[in-house]
Design a protein around this motif. Structure first.
Motif, PDB file in Angstrom:
ATOM      1  N   LEU A  93       7.343  -4.896   2.562  1.00 40.70           N
ATOM      2  CA  LEU A  93       8.506  -4.910   1.657  1.00 40.70           C
ATOM      3  C   LEU A  93       8.197  -4.123   0.382  1.00 40.70           C
ATOM      4  CD1 LEU A  93      11.308  -5.915   0.765  1.00 40.70           C
ATOM      5  CD2 LEU A  93      10.204  -8.003  -0.067  1.00 40.70           C
ATOM      6  N   TYR A  94       6.990  -4.315  -0.164  1.00 41.05           N
ATOM      7  CA  TYR A  94       6.607  -3.581  -1.386  1.00 41.05           C
ATOM      8  C   TYR A  94       6.632  -2.073  -1.111  1.00 41.05           C
ATOM      9  CZ  TYR A  94       4.602  -8.145  -2.832  1.00 41.05           C
ATOM     10  OH  TYR A  94       4.405  -9.457  -3.143  1.00 41.05           O
ATOM     11  N   LEU A  95       6.112  -1.681   0.054  1.00 37.67           N
ATOM     12  CA  LEU A  95       6.095  -0.241   0.383  1.00 37.67           C
ATOM     13  C   LEU A  95       7.513   0.303   0.550  1.00 37.67           C
ATOM     14  CD1 LEU A  95       3.107   0.003   2.903  1.00 37.67           C
ATOM     15  CD2 LEU A  95       3.258   1.101   0.653  1.00 37.67           C
ATOM     16  N   LEU A  96       8.358  -0.480   1.213  1.00 33.72           N
ATOM     17  CA  LEU A  96       9.750  -0.036   1.394  1.00 33.72           C
ATOM     18  C   LEU A  96      10.450   0.110   0.046  1.00 33.72           C
ATOM     19  CD1 LEU A  96      10.607  -2.193   4.538  1.00 33.72           C
ATOM     20  CD2 LEU A  96      10.776   0.307   4.415  1.00 33.72           C
TER      21      LEU A  96
ATOM     22  N   ASP B  12      -0.714  -6.428  -3.846  1.00 34.04           N
ATOM     23  CA  ASP B  12      -0.514  -6.025  -5.235  1.00 34.04           C
ATOM     24  C   ASP B  12       0.612  -4.986  -5.304  1.00 34.04           C
ATOM     25  OD1 ASP B  12      -2.066  -6.133  -8.053  1.00 34.04           O
ATOM     26  OD2 ASP B  12      -1.255  -4.142  -7.680  1.00 34.04           O
ATOM     27  N   GLU B  13       1.810  -5.476  -5.612  1.00 36.40           N
ATOM     28  CA  GLU B  13       2.998  -4.620  -5.539  1.00 36.40           C
ATOM     29  C   GLU B  13       2.876  -3.388  -6.438  1.00 36.40           C
ATOM     30  OE1 GLU B  13       6.662  -6.618  -6.554  1.00 36.40           O
ATOM     31  OE2 GLU B  13       7.845  -5.073  -5.546  1.00 36.40           O
TER      32      GLU B  13
ATOM     33  N   GLU C 175       1.830 -12.991   3.307  1.00 35.93           N
ATOM     34  CA  GLU C 175       1.837 -12.125   2.118  1.00 35.93           C
ATOM     35  C   GLU C 175       1.478 -10.690   2.486  1.00 35.93           C
ATOM     36  OE1 GLU C 175       0.927 -15.602  -1.181  1.00 35.93           O
ATOM     37  OE2 GLU C 175      -0.731 -14.388  -0.426  1.00 35.93           O
ATOM     38  N   VAL C 176       0.420 -10.541   3.277  1.00 42.73           N
ATOM     39  CA  VAL C 176      -0.036  -9.178   3.618  1.00 42.73           C
ATOM     40  C   VAL C 176       0.933  -8.513   4.606  1.00 42.73           C
ATOM     41  CG1 VAL C 176      -1.910  -7.815   4.647  1.00 42.73           C
ATOM     42  CG2 VAL C 176      -2.446  -9.832   3.257  1.00 42.73           C
ATOM     43  N   ASN C 177       1.334  -9.274   5.626  1.00 41.26           N
ATOM     44  CA  ASN C 177       2.072  -8.656   6.749  1.00 41.26           C
ATOM     45  C   ASN C 177       3.576  -8.568   6.512  1.00 41.26           C
ATOM     46  OD1 ASN C 177      -0.478  -8.971   7.781  1.00 41.26           O
ATOM     47  ND2 ASN C 177       0.134 -10.115   9.589  1.00 41.26           N
ATOM     48  N   SER C 178       4.122  -9.461   5.667  1.00 39.48           N
ATOM     49  CA  SER C 178       5.579  -9.449   5.433  1.00 39.48           C
ATOM     50  C   SER C 178       5.896  -8.817   4.083  1.00 39.48           C
ATOM     51  CB  SER C 178       6.149 -10.873   5.456  1.00 39.48           C
ATOM     52  OG  SER C 178       5.812 -11.540   6.643  1.00 39.48           O
ATOM     53  N   LEU C 179       5.251  -9.339   3.025  1.00 44.97           N
ATOM     54  CA  LEU C 179       5.587  -8.833   1.686  1.00 44.97           C
ATOM     55  C   LEU C 179       4.996  -7.442   1.456  1.00 44.97           C
ATOM     56  CD1 LEU C 179       5.322 -12.073  -0.478  1.00 44.97           C
ATOM     57  CD2 LEU C 179       7.334 -11.036   0.592  1.00 44.97           C
TER      58      LEU C 179
END
Ligand code: NAP
Ligand code: G4F
Length: 325
Positions: free
Chosen positions: A106-109, A62-63, A99-103
């Motif tokens: 990315l959302y946190l970055l 959840d971005e 989704e959990v491990n890649s995206l």
């Protein structure tokens, strides 16, 4: 002012050890937890820090929740430990794993880039990314990647995004490329804990056999409590970088089994172990062994718990869980 850390994956294995370590250093620790009907704080209870962590609700999928948390907390450091971390399941749940491990990272970055650019970021990268690759039997920061599972592939994406946000936007981001690390609070599906739990139950007459897959796979197993210190040290350096963390010693699953049975006085372990094809994987990582020279030189880090001590610690904890003195 006290340093603050946001730790994702706080309820897993590494999260509690890291929280304990940071709290001892005087940090205020925020742990990301999902919404559960019944949250499980048993790993945090085990290390004794359940009531010392502040919890923030969100999900790596959840971005907006992650953007809001980072924007509100403006943490000194983010340790991204959350993952679908079980390699075997990633073959059947490749999309979720991605989704959990890649995206998720990315959302946190992006959250750091847009709302808190001074926040330092740690990404839980993994020796699984090396897969088949090695140099003279070892893997280090220069070894190419050849992941062998959707899990490994998902972590390669996050690794490169972590490097890319450092190079593109000047963020302080570090990849800890950690080799297998274990503890009494290791998830029960992972082979070490499955073995120590099984051995404890066999010793106490609660089980008759232990069903396993590939006994010939080799892993570089260390103690999780030692490895969280390396995570912290990576974010205290003058410049960000990526580091391999491991013991430099490799053992087969068979050797782990032998050592675990031996620690409870059972020498004829073959009597109890059944090879069950359901625990084999479509593709295997045959051998992992770390060359952690960069971490030892630049971070002054080294592992403290030996293979034999680790096996004994885990077996003892499982015996205790089943009520044995
Ligand atoms: P773990 O015990 O499996 O813990 C993973 C944590 O991630 C769990 O607490 C889980 O939360 C959380 N999580 C999963 N999906 C999530 C989501 N959608 N949103 C929020 N949280 C989510 O893993 P670990 O052994 O502590 O490892 C920590 C990290 O290091 C992982 O990223 C792993 O891939 C990586 N790593 C581990 C090793 C190792 O040997 N242990 C080696 C190299 C790298 P729930 O409790 O809610 O399920
Ligand atoms: O304990 P495992 O499931 O760990 P694996 O696949 O090495 O992954 C762990 O370490 C990675 C770091 O290299 C992390 F990134 C990852 O998140 C996770 O923490 O399996 C270890 C080995 C494998 O070769 C597997 O095939 O043990 C072999 N094995 C044999 N029998 C088994 C079993 N693994 C499991 N889980 N269960 C068995 O019955």
């Amino acid at each position: 002012m006290a340093k603050t850390a946001l730790v994702t994956g706080i309820l897993g294995q590494d999260g509690p050890y890291l929280a304990q370590f940071l709290i001892k250093k005087g940090y205020k620790v925020y742990g990301l937890i999902r919404r559960y009907s019944n949250p499980n704080f048993s790993n945090l209870d085990f290390v004794g820090v359940t009531n010392d962590v502040d919890y923030v609700e969100g999900d790596m999928n959840d971005e907006a929740s992650l953007l809001n948390i980072v924007r509100t907390l403006q943490p000194t450091e983010v340790y991204n430990l959350a993952a679908q971390s079980f390699v075997k399941s990633s073959f059947d749940q490749a999309k979720l794993t991605t989704e959990v491990n890649s995206l998720g990272p990315l959302y946190l970055l992006n959250a750091i880039k847009y709302f808190s650019p001074m926040t330092k970021f740690y990404q839980a990268s993994t020796s699984e990314m090396f897969g088949l690759q090695h140099t003279n039997g070892y893997q280090d920061e220069n070894t190419p990647f050849h992941p062998r599972s959707p899990y490994g592939v998902s972590k390669v994406y996050a690794y490169w995004m972590t490097v890319n946000y450092r190079e593109s936007y000047g963020l302080f981001t570090a990849n800890g490329i950690l080799f297998n690390h274990e503890s009494p609070i290791r998830g029960i599906q992972f082979v070490t804990r499955k073995i120590t739990d099984g051995v404890a139950r066999i010793k106490l007459g609660l089980a008759k056999d232990l069903r396993l897959g590939n006994l010939e796979a080799k892993r570089d197993w260390g103690f999780a409590g030692d490895y969280v210190e390396a995570m912290y040290l990576m974010l205290q350096q003058p410049a960000s970088n990526d580091y391999v963390i491991g013991t430099g010693e490799s053992h087969t699953v068979r050797e782990f089994v032998e050592a675990a049975f031996k620690s409870v006085g059972i020498n004829n372990w073959k009597k109890y172990v059944v090879i069950d094809p359901q625990y084999k994987r479509p593709a295997e990582v045959p051998a992992l062994k770390a060359k952690a020279d960069r971490a030892m030189k630049n971070l002054g880090w080294k592992p403290k718990v030996s293979f034999e001590e680790l096996v004994e610690m885990m077996v003892k904890a499982d015996l205790k869980r089943y009520g044995s003195k």
